[in-house]
Design a protein around this motif. Structure first.
Motif, PDB file in Angstrom:
ATOM      1  N   LYS A 278       0.836  -1.204   0.000  1.00 58.91           N
ATOM      2  CA  LYS A 278       0.000   0.000   0.000  1.00 58.91           C
ATOM      3  C   LYS A 278       0.870   1.253   0.000  1.00 58.91           C
ATOM      4  N   GLY A 279       1.926   1.230   0.795  1.00 56.14           N
ATOM      5  CA  GLY A 279       2.809   2.389   0.881  1.00 56.14           C
ATOM      6  C   GLY A 279       3.479   2.704  -0.435  1.00 56.14           C
ATOM      7  N   TRP A 280       3.911   1.659  -1.149  1.00 52.45           N
ATOM      8  CA  TRP A 280       4.575   1.878  -2.441  1.00 52.45           C
ATOM      9  C   TRP A 280       3.612   2.541  -3.423  1.00 52.45           C
ATOM     10  N   PHE A 281       2.371   2.058  -3.468  1.00 48.90           N
ATOM     11  CA  PHE A 281       1.394   2.609  -4.407  1.00 48.90           C
ATOM     12  C   PHE A 281       0.902   3.999  -3.997  1.00 48.90           C
ATOM     13  N   SER A 282       1.091   4.386  -2.751  1.00 57.06           N
ATOM     14  CA  SER A 282       0.609   5.698  -2.316  1.00 57.06           C
ATOM     15  C   SER A 282       1.668   6.788  -2.415  1.00 57.06           C
ATOM     16  N   SER A 283       2.963   6.415  -2.413  1.00 60.64           N
ATOM     17  CA  SER A 283       3.994   7.455  -2.403  1.00 60.64           C
ATOM     18  C   SER A 283       5.100   7.274  -3.433  1.00 60.64           C
ATOM     19  N   TYR A 284       5.212   6.088  -4.038  1.00 57.65           N
ATOM     20  CA  TYR A 284       6.309   5.834  -4.972  1.00 57.65           C
ATOM     21  C   TYR A 284       5.867   5.840  -6.431  1.00 57.65           C
TER      22      TYR A 284
END
Length: 330
Positions: A278-284
């Motif tokens: 989720k973090g990768w898709f939200s900030s990367y």
């Protein structure tokens, strides 16, 4: 009775012909065995999004196999780097861009195209990397070319493959940490989801924030991977390709609206947690499977960088010959 049997036989034959006439077109899709690609394709692979007119089959594979498949036209639709499009043209292959698969998310938290060193390393900035060894997967991989372009064009360093300011060490990404810890290299080029995991672990320190620099250089977020097909194959079945392209975009959109469902299944397969994905898709990065408003302009600038680095023989100045006329747009 004989007439009834004949009528039944004729009806069965007509049904068979009709069924055959409306059989779904088959489109094969190659994808990299990576949590991002897998998550984006999860819905179509698991029958969550469908189209009666097209049957899409997705095959996941490592990057070397994908590179080989792209040159042999093994699949109908495949991912490829921005520079690979004109490279294929130079090799006598006619690729057409259907949409953007992966694009950087602008912002201070994006470290997908950074260079990383050990926390206790004396290296503090890109300039300190002069004369050092940098581990990369391949000198011509799009994320590596992007870093080389930043080092060359923004920091004025010689990022040539041979005889430049750096010694490039090509090894699999799975060996990056061991090489860095053992002192065999001084910096490594973690990318994509692996870069997110490393960033959040706190084990290593970034000395170059490539996504931020590329945004300044190119005037738009970097579209790193494109969705492409082959001109002659697409010309023979344009409607099938269009249906498949729309279905792939729907699959990526399903992922965004059903993150708990998709990430719970995909993340463990890659030694990740759903929250990391989720973090990768939200900030990367985003995976839109569609062209964005600045993508074409960035393609041209990235191609020029590739020419300067010797990756391309000649950088095209017109993007349109490489664009499918039915390309998916955001």
């Amino acid at each position: 009775m004989q007439m009834m049997r004949k009528a039944a036989f004729c009806a069965a034959m007509m049904l068979t012909v009709a069924t055959g006439a409306f059989a779904a077109e088959k489109i094969t899709v190659g994808a990299i065995a990576d949590p991002g690609y897998h998550a984006a394709m999860w819905a179509v692979m698991n029958g969550k999004v469908k189209d009666a007119n097209v049957e899409v089959t997705v095959s996941l594979m490592p990057i070397p196999a994908m590179i080989q498949a792209s040159m042999t036209k093994q699949y109908d639709i495949i991912p490829n780097g921005v520079l690979a499009i004109p490279q294929m043209k130079e090799a006598g292959i006619d690729p057409l861009v259907i949409g953007t698969m992966i694009r950087h998310i602008p912002g201070p938290d994006n470290h997908t195209t950074d260079l990383w060193v050990k926390n206790d390393s004396p290296i503090k900035s890109p300039k300190d990397l002069k004369g050092k060894k940098i581990a990369v997967t391949s000198l011509e991989a799009q994320d590596v070319v992007s870093r080389r372009a930043v080092l060359s064009e923004k920091y004025g360093m010689n990022a040539s493959a041979i005889g430049g300011d750096f010694t490039w060490v090509e090894i699999p990404a799975a060996q990056f940490e061991a090489a860095l810890e053992a002192g065999r290299v001084d910096a490594v080029a973690f990318s994509n989801v692996l870069a997110y995991k490393v960033d959040k672990s706190g084990k290593y320190r970034s000395v170059l924030q490539g996504a931020k620099d590329l945004l300044e250089m190119y005037g738009g977020p970097m579209p790193t991977v494109l969705e492409m097909g082959y001109k002659e194959k697409m010309a023979s079945r344009p409607e099938a390709y269009l249906a498949a392209a729309k279905l792939l975009r729907q699959s990526a959109q399903y992922m965004l609206t059903h993150q708990d469902e998709v990430f719970a299944d995909v993340a463990p397969k890659y030694d990740m947690t759903p929250d990391q994905l989720k973090g990768w898709f939200s900030s990367y990065a985003t995976m839109p499977y569609a062209l964005g408003p600045t993508d074409k302009a960035v393609f041209v600038k990235a191609w020029k960088s590739g020419e300067k680095l010797g990756v391309l023989g000649s950088a095209p100045t017109d993007v349109e010959p490489f664009m499918w006329d039915k390309a998916i747009k955001e």
